[in-house]
Motif scaffolding. Structure first.
Motif, short mmCIF file in Angstrom:
data_model
loop_
_atom_site.label_atom_id
_atom_site.label_comp_id
_atom_site.label_asym_id
_atom_site.label_seq_id
_atom_site.Cartn_x
_atom_site.Cartn_y
_atom_site.Cartn_z
N LYS A 97 0.52 -1.42 -0.26
CA LYS A 97 -0.06 -0.30 -0.21
C LYS A 97 0.59 1.36 -0.11
O LYS A 97 2.11 1.89 0.45
CB LYS A 97 -1.06 -0.23 1.47
N ASP A 98 0.66 2.27 -0.95
CA ASP A 98 1.19 3.15 -0.21
C ASP A 98 2.68 3.08 -1.64
O ASP A 98 3.30 4.32 -1.34
CB ASP A 98 1.43 4.38 0.53
N VAL A 143 5.45 2.36 -4.90
CA VAL A 143 5.23 3.62 -6.41
C VAL A 143 4.34 2.31 -7.74
O VAL A 143 3.52 2.42 -8.31
CB VAL A 143 5.85 3.41 -6.89
N ASP A 164 1.62 0.93 -6.13
CA ASP A 164 0.24 1.07 -5.54
C ASP A 164 -0.42 2.31 -6.50
O ASP A 164 -1.57 2.60 -7.11
CB ASP A 164 0.27 1.40 -4.49
N ARG A 165 0.64 2.98 -6.60
CA ARG A 165 -0.17 4.50 -7.66
C ARG A 165 0.15 4.34 -8.51
O ARG A 165 -0.77 4.75 -9.88
CB ARG A 165 1.32 5.33 -6.88
N GLU A 166 0.56 3.48 -9.21
CA GLU A 166 1.02 2.96 -10.78
C GLU A 166 -0.37 1.95 -10.66
O GLU A 166 -0.30 1.87 -12.22
CB GLU A 166 1.96 2.66 -11.16
N ARG A 212 -5.41 -1.19 -0.49
CA ARG A 212 -5.63 0.34 -0.51
C ARG A 212 -6.44 0.33 0.90
O ARG A 212 -6.65 1.56 1.04
CB ARG A 212 -6.57 0.77 -1.52
#
Length: 577
Positions: A305-306, A308, A310-312, A540
């Motif tokens: 979680k949180d 790179v 995850d963001r992608e 998430r």
């Protein structure tokens, strides 16, 4: 070595500046004296200092001897021969997967470099040879790599499986696949004319050539380890039936397309078909069943979680298609990743990551915490220290319900596994059947451990290997625990590590293992009682769906809906042979 020897001979002067050459007696070393005369001071020092001459001679002789010793220890052929002999002596499968092991050794020995100071080229030749056996727990490591492996105690795993963590991703390599072996071949077939024979190992794939035409490729390996490829344009092949079907204890395969390979893989995974052969009608060959195909490359089994990843938006079930190291910036290493999502979309991104994760080495973890009244214990290696720690947690926490998280447990020693299972099964209970090259032995729960009662669940996944798989299988077989998560890695063999003359390490499987139900988990893995996998959405939210399912089991609550990953859904095998 020859350079050092020449230097030593050219500098071995007598006390008055003479050169000693063989047994011909002393003579003036005029050429060398003339050369030294160009630097008169150095010449005077050399001729006038007996200590200097002695020191140089000893230094050169010592260097020559050290170089000779190093060369002999690290000589590629010596290392290769030692590795080959260990496998020849100790490998559990005396058929060597259908290969002529002596001829295989000759084939790969011819590929060795004359000199290999770092040992990497030699390692590649050795491991290429070992890969023919299509076995887990079979690996050669250079002296530098061997520093990360544990000692030679017999175990169900000694070297960490093919997995790594990076950029918030946990990824793992594909399961081992057994290549089919040709049992019959039509003598008037195109493959026969190209040199394919009974006993050859063969893999079949479909791809497009430079003109966009479909091509069927046959990757053939002879019994001596030599290999070659035969390509046939699909348009030149007769089209058969639309889908494989079973007839007279044989799978009939008539059309080379993705849908047919998916169907074939589904038939291969059915235990009822284990003794079937496959008739590739357009090719004129009949092969053994072989192993079901898996997707190529590293697959994503977890996302932090949180991170790179995850963001992608990287979903579990994605595949790593490319990884490149980036130049170090601000003291940190970086990587560029190419990820293929389950829907086929491709994502490319960069991330800073510790170099140890790039190389795949990661520390082992253990933890114990209470979730309500349930004790959740995670440990990633079966060794005496961890088993003692587990026993202490069970005693101190005094919990009725227990969940063991073995999703990242790579296995360990048999002794530690016996002691661990002794906490939950009566002493003397059979854990597994160990089948070596010449004898069979029943491995049982160690004496002296009192079996503990209470509700029990075990979390497993694709990174669960070896002793972790055997432990879960034994608890499942006796109905002692509910197994929750995803299918395990299928790396289940008894192995031992051996040191080689150069300090390298070779791990060799010495026995196959069967669980109390008679299941051979090598190559197939353990199927959980409840199949549940994580999703990016629930990650998430801070949720762990497999853990929630296990908690529901041990507390008697309503279990969450079962979620099956695409790669493990019935009939959803990858579209390749």
């Amino acid at each position: 070595m020859h350079f050092y020897l020449a230097c030593a001979l050219s500098m071995m002067m007598s006390w008055d500046g003479n050169l000693l050459v063989g047994c011909q007696g002393p003579r003036r070393f005029k050429k060398q004296e003339a050369m030294l005369g160009r630097a008169g001071m150095l010449n005077k020092i050399w001729r006038g200092s007996r200590l200097l001459r002695v020191s140089v001679c000893l230094l050169l002789i010592g260097g020559t001897a050290a170089g000779a010793v190093f060369y002999l220890r690290h000589k590629p052929s010596r290392v290769f021969d030692a590795a080959w002999d260990v496998v020849n002596t100790h490998y559990y499968d005396r058929t060597f997967n259908g290969y002529d092991w002596v001829k295989v050794g000759q084939t790969f020995r011819a590929k060795l470099p004359w000199w290999d100071s770092r040992g990497f080229d030699t390692a590649e030749v050795i491991n290429s040879m070992l890969r023919l056996l299509e076995s887990s727990h079979l690996d050669y490591q250079t002296p530098a790599q061997a520093e990360f492996a544990i000692g030679s105690e017999p175990g169900a795993d000694l070297i960490f499986p093919d997995s790594m963590e990076m950029a918030g991703l946990s990824v793992i390599g594909p399961r081992h696949m057994k290549a089919p072996i040709i049992a019959q071949i039509e003598t008037d077939s195109y493959l026969y004319k190209q040199g394919v024979r009974v006993g050859d190992h063969i893999l079949i794939g479909i791809h497009k050539d430079e003109n966009g035409e479909d091509v069927v490729s046959y990757y053939v390996t002879k019994i001596d380890g030599r290999n070659f490829e035969v390509k046939v344009n699909k348009s030149q092949m007769a089209r058969g039936d639309d889908a494989p079907y079973i007839e007279n204890r044989r799978i009939v395969f008539g059309n080379f397309d993705a849908a047919s390979f998916v169907k074939l893989n589904a038939l291969r995974t059915d235990p009822a078909n284990a003794d079937l052969t496959v008739f590739y009608r357009p090719s004129g060959i009949i092969t053994t069943l072989g192993g079901a195909a898996t997707d190529e490359g590293l697959s994503v089994i977890d996302v932090q979680k949180d991170s790179v990843a995850d963001r992608e938006g990287i979903e579990i079930g994605s595949f790593l298609r490319g990884m490149t190291s980036l130049p170090r910036q601000d003291g940190e290493d970086g990587i560029a990743l190419t990820i293929q999502l389950p829907n086929g979309e491709e994502r490319k991104f960069e991330a800073k990551v510790p170099i140890s994760y790039i190389e795949g080495w990661q520390p082992y973890h253990r933890s114990a915490e209470k979730v309500g009244a349930t004790l959740v214990i995670r440990f990633d290696k079966f060794n005496d220290e961890n088993v003692d720690w587990v026993g202490m947690q069970l005693k101190e926490q005094n919990s009725g319900a227990v969940i063991f998280d073995l999703r990242n447990n790579s296995g360990g020693t048999v002794k530690a596994m016996q002691r661990f299972l002794g906490y939950f099964l009566p002493a003397g209970t059979t854990i597994m059947e160990q089948r070596g090259a010449t004898e069979t032995e029943m491995i049982k729960v160690s004496d002296g451990n009192a079996a503990l009662s209470g509700s029990l669940a075990v979390l497993v996944g694709p990174a669960s290997a070896s002793a972790a798989e055997v432990s879960a299988a034994a608890l499942q077989a006796y109905g002692r625990a509910t197994i929750v998560g995803r299918k395990t890695s299928g790396d289940v063999l008894m192995a031992r590590a051996y040191r080689l003359p150069n300090g390298g390490l070779i791990q060799v499987p010495e026995a196959a293992l069967r669980d109390p139900k008679g299941r051979d988990l090598e190559g197939s893995g353990l199927t959980p009682d409840i199949t549940v996998w994580k999703t990016l959405a629930t990650i998430r939210e801070g949720r762990d769906l497999p853990l929630e399912a296990a908690l529901a089991v041990v507390t008697g609550a309503q279990a969450p809906p079962v979620k099956v990953p695409p790669a493990e859904a019935p009939g959803a095998a990858a579209a390749r042979p």
